[in-house]
Design an enzyme around this catalytic site. Structure first.
Site, PDB file in Angstrom:
ATOM      1  CG  ASP A  24      -0.099   0.089   2.436  1.00  0.00           C
ATOM      2  OD1 ASP A  24       1.039   0.174   2.365  1.00  0.00           O
ATOM      3  OD2 ASP A  24      -0.670   0.360   3.567  1.00  0.00           O
ATOM      4  CG  ASP A  97      10.882   6.292  20.447  1.00  0.00           C
ATOM      5  OD1 ASP A  97      10.983   7.150  21.096  1.00  0.00           O
ATOM      6  OD2 ASP A  97      11.535   6.484  19.307  1.00  0.00           O
ATOM      7  CG  ASP A 198      10.637  11.417  22.088  1.00  0.00           C
ATOM      8  OD1 ASP A 198      11.533  11.753  21.030  1.00  0.00           O
ATOM      9  OD2 ASP A 198       9.841  12.521  22.181  1.00  0.00           O
ATOM     10  CD  GLU A 252      15.713  12.964  21.459  1.00  0.00           C
ATOM     11  OE1 GLU A 252      15.815  13.270  20.454  1.00  0.00           O
ATOM     12  OE2 GLU A 252      14.334  12.775  21.940  1.00  0.00           O
ATOM     13  CG  HIS A 324      13.720   9.745  13.830  1.00  0.00           C
ATOM     14  ND1 HIS A 324      14.557   9.176  14.825  1.00  0.00           N
ATOM     15  CD2 HIS A 324      12.779  10.506  14.393  1.00  0.00           C
ATOM     16  CE1 HIS A 324      14.062   9.719  15.840  1.00  0.00           C
ATOM     17  NE2 HIS A 324      12.846  10.449  15.827  1.00  0.00           N
ATOM     18  CG  ASP A 325      15.037  13.588  15.296  1.00  0.00           C
ATOM     19  OD1 ASP A 325      13.809  13.343  14.750  1.00  0.00           O
ATOM     20  OD2 ASP A 325      14.690  13.046  16.711  1.00  0.00           O
TER      21      ASP A 325
HETATM   22  C1  GLC Z   1      12.391  13.551  19.649  1.00  0.00           C
HETATM   23  C2  GLC Z   1      12.233  12.866  18.315  1.00  0.00           C
HETATM   24  C3  GLC Z   1      11.820  13.576  17.218  1.00  0.00           C
HETATM   25  C4  GLC Z   1      10.343  13.977  17.668  1.00  0.00           C
HETATM   26  C5  GLC Z   1      10.669  15.066  19.022  1.00  0.00           C
HETATM   27  C6  GLC Z   1       9.250  15.167  19.619  1.00  0.00           C
HETATM   28  O1  GLC Z   1      13.438  14.518  19.496  1.00  0.00           O
HETATM   29  O2  GLC Z   1      13.226  11.985  18.040  1.00  0.00           O
HETATM   30  O3  GLC Z   1      11.520  12.789  15.993  1.00  0.00           O
HETATM   31  O4  GLC Z   1       9.934  15.155  16.645  1.00  0.00           O
HETATM   32  O5  GLC Z   1      11.161  14.297  19.988  1.00  0.00           O
HETATM   33  O6  GLC Z   1       8.598  13.973  20.153  1.00  0.00           O
HETATM   34 CA    CA Z   2       2.208  -1.482   4.099  1.00  0.00          CA
END
Ligand code: GLC
Ligand code: CA
Length: 554
Positions: A24, A97, A198, A252, A324-325
């Site tokens: 998808d 997470d 996070d 984090e 991912h940031d």
């Molecule tokens: C952390 C995450 C990020 C998110 C932020 C708010 O930094 O890694 O992707 O946007 O927190 O949750």
């Molecule tokens: Ca999928």
């Protein structure tokens, strides 16, 4: 307490772009299930999943609407359990997470909370009256305008440090902390092996929410919500739950310093086992990737070494260059145009052999690069879109787009490039987001076949790290600190020593060996054990562009 996490290496999955298993166009847990053998083949020992939970995706999963379920785009709890069981069979740990600084504004707690000032959830969030007709304080949000949003039903404002759709939880409310513990238990009882917590250093806010300095954009309230007054008590409560299980906690810590990180990771509570810091991500920017400056290796080395020296013997480092940031690392600290393979491999060795637990982000292992979209409307990341519009409207469009190329988190969120076929083998259907146009050259299938590919170099590095205690436990020493293009460090453990020599230059560079070695001839014999250039291409006494060499000192 166990410390198995110290020997491990992790692979991070941002599921929406990893692998689509049901055609998808959206990555999912069916795709992950099929790719677990691939992940294992890299030589990692665990997976960190960015949020998989139901979410309206205002911040792609970091705005959670239900902490105890799986987003229907990604599968369901049954499929998650299958992935977990297969991962465990393969010897891979799984961490989730835990995003508890805020929820989505579509979470049932918030939907209840905003209805009135006295309902069972009214105190789950941080609500304040207007102050003399103005906002409760002058804080700005990190993503989207002021940190306060008005709500008609309550005739009050709620606090959001991130986007408007991410209201901050009121962690001072014991009921909220019980909810967090219940979420932890839910996943730990299912068998997950730990959490990445996070923005965990933001969860306790200073009483009275004092005004911040007016001239710091976005982060002006940070002194009052970072490392807040009750943070260690709250984290100790969460640790207590975790200690009933064989798991670990990784926090984090945006803007965290070594000094404050040590407070989280030491002491009798040892509230966190490890932390992600951001210092080494600032070698080409200031505070955030939006404020770009030219890459300076000395800044990078300084950050690396500070954490290596100051945590040594006291706490354990995490090692990473991508997630991912952040935009892709070859596009930032390497040379994606002329030395893609060379700089991608060198960067791998530059961090994996330090002391700590390495993390590899999906696509990093094949050297994926930033995406350049023409139009701001094509970007989807909330922080790109809002910061772009808010702060730089006076700049010409070309300059504003250049900021986006350097900084957008969308660059690390393009579909994973599995092969050179349509949609890069990510999906049979049109993917939810743009595939980078370089997928025919940069993809897993092609790199599998090339013994010198970035992919195979990551495998070599992870194996070498695992096979040699010196890379796990050894002390760290940096040489040639002031050199603008060379990063050289030694790891030493018992009678073993290894020297990692990285060139960050795009031209040949004289190979330098620490003077101490030359003085002491008996210690000067170097045995090359890893190099990112084939033997026939190497030069004597010179490093080729972005060459890395690892020597054993005999
Ligand atoms: C952390 C995450 C990020 C998110 C932020 C708010 O930094 O890694 O992707 O946007 O927190 O949750
Ligand atoms: Ca999928």
């Amino acid at each position: 307490m166990n410390d198995w996490y110290k020997k491990m290496a992790f692979y991070q999955i941002w599921i929406r772009s990893f692998k689509d298993g049901n055609e998808d166009g959206i990555g999912d847990l069916y795709g992950v299930y099929d790719k677990l053998e691939y992940i294992k083949s890299l030589g990692v020992d665990g997976i960190w999943f960015s949020p998989l939970y139901p979410s309206p995706n205002a911040d792609y999963g970091y705005d959670i609407a239900d902490y105890k379920d799986i987003h229907k785009d990604y599968g369901d709890l049954g499929q998650f359990k299958k992935v977990l069981a297969k991962a465990h069979d393969l010897g891979l740990k799984v961490i989730m997470d835990l995003v508890v600084n805020h929820t989505s504004d579509e979470h049932p707690w918030f939907l209840e909370s905003k209805k009135s000032k006295d309902n069972p959830y009214s105190d789950y969030y941080i609500w304040r009256d207007a102050k003399k007709g103005k906002l409760p304080n002058n804080w700005e949000s990190l993503f989207e305008g002021k940190a306060w949003e008005y709500c008609h039903e309550r005739d009050q404002y709620y606090l959001h440090i991130f986007a408007k759709k991410q209201p901050d939880l009121n962690m001072d409310n014991p009921k909220v902390r019980e909810e967090v513990k219940s979420i932890m238990r839910f996943w730990l009882d299912m068998g997950v092996d730990g959490f990445r917590e996070d923005v965990i250093n933001f969860i306790s806010k200073k009483e009275g929410l004092p005004n911040g300095l007016p001239f710091i954009p976005m982060a002006n309230g940070m002194p009052y919500y970072k490392d807040g007054p009750h943070i260690h008590d709250y984290l100790a409560e969460f640790r207590e739950v975790a200690s009933e299980y064989d798991c670990f906690l990784l926090g984090e810590g945006p803007m965290t310093t070594t000094k404050s990180a040590l407070k989280y990771m030491t002491g009798h509570h040892k509230n966190l086992d490890m932390m992600f810091n951001f210092d080494h991500m600032m070698a080409d920017c200031f505070m955030t990737e939006y404020i770009h400056r030219p890459f300076d290796l000395r800044r990078l080395k300084k950050a690396f070494s500070k954490w290596q020296y100051e945590l040594n013997g006291k706490a354990w480092n995490t090692l990473y260059l991508e997630n991912h940031d952040h935009p892709r690392i070859i596009s930032r600290y390497g040379d994606e145009k002329h030395f893609h393979r060379e700089s991608g491999t060198m960067l791998a060795a530059s961090y994996i052999f330090q002391q700590g637990t390495p993390f590899i982000y999906q696509g990093q292992e094949i050297g994926m690069t930033n995406i350049h979209l023409r139009d701001i409307e094509q970007y989807v990341d909330v922080s790109s879109k809002t910061n772009f519009y808010r702060f730089h409207t006076d700049e010409p469009l070309s300059k504003r787009m250049a900021r986006i190329y350097h900084s957008s988190r969308d660059s690390s969120r393009t579909p994973m490039q599995w092969n050179g076929e349509k949609y890069a083998g990510f999906s049979g259907a049109k993917p939810w987001f743009y595939v980078n146009s370089n997928y025919k050259k940069i993809n897993v299938e092609t790199e599998e076949k090339d013994p010198y590919s970035i992919l195979n170099f990551y495998r070599k590095c992870l194996k070498l790290r695992k096979d040699n205690d010196v890379f796990l436990w050894g002390s760290y020493k940096e040489y040639f600190k002031g050199h603008p293009f060379l990063y050289v460090y030694e790891r030493a453990y018992k009678d073993k020593r290894m020297l990692v020599v990285c060139s960050f230059a795009d031209r040949p560079l004289a190979l330098r060996i620490p003077r101490e070695y030359e003085k002491d001839k008996s210690r000067c014999r170097l045995r090359l054990i890893l190099d990112n250039y084939p033997r026939e291409d190497r030069l004597k006494g010179l490093l080729k562009p972005y060459e890395v060499r690892i020597y054993e000192i005999l």
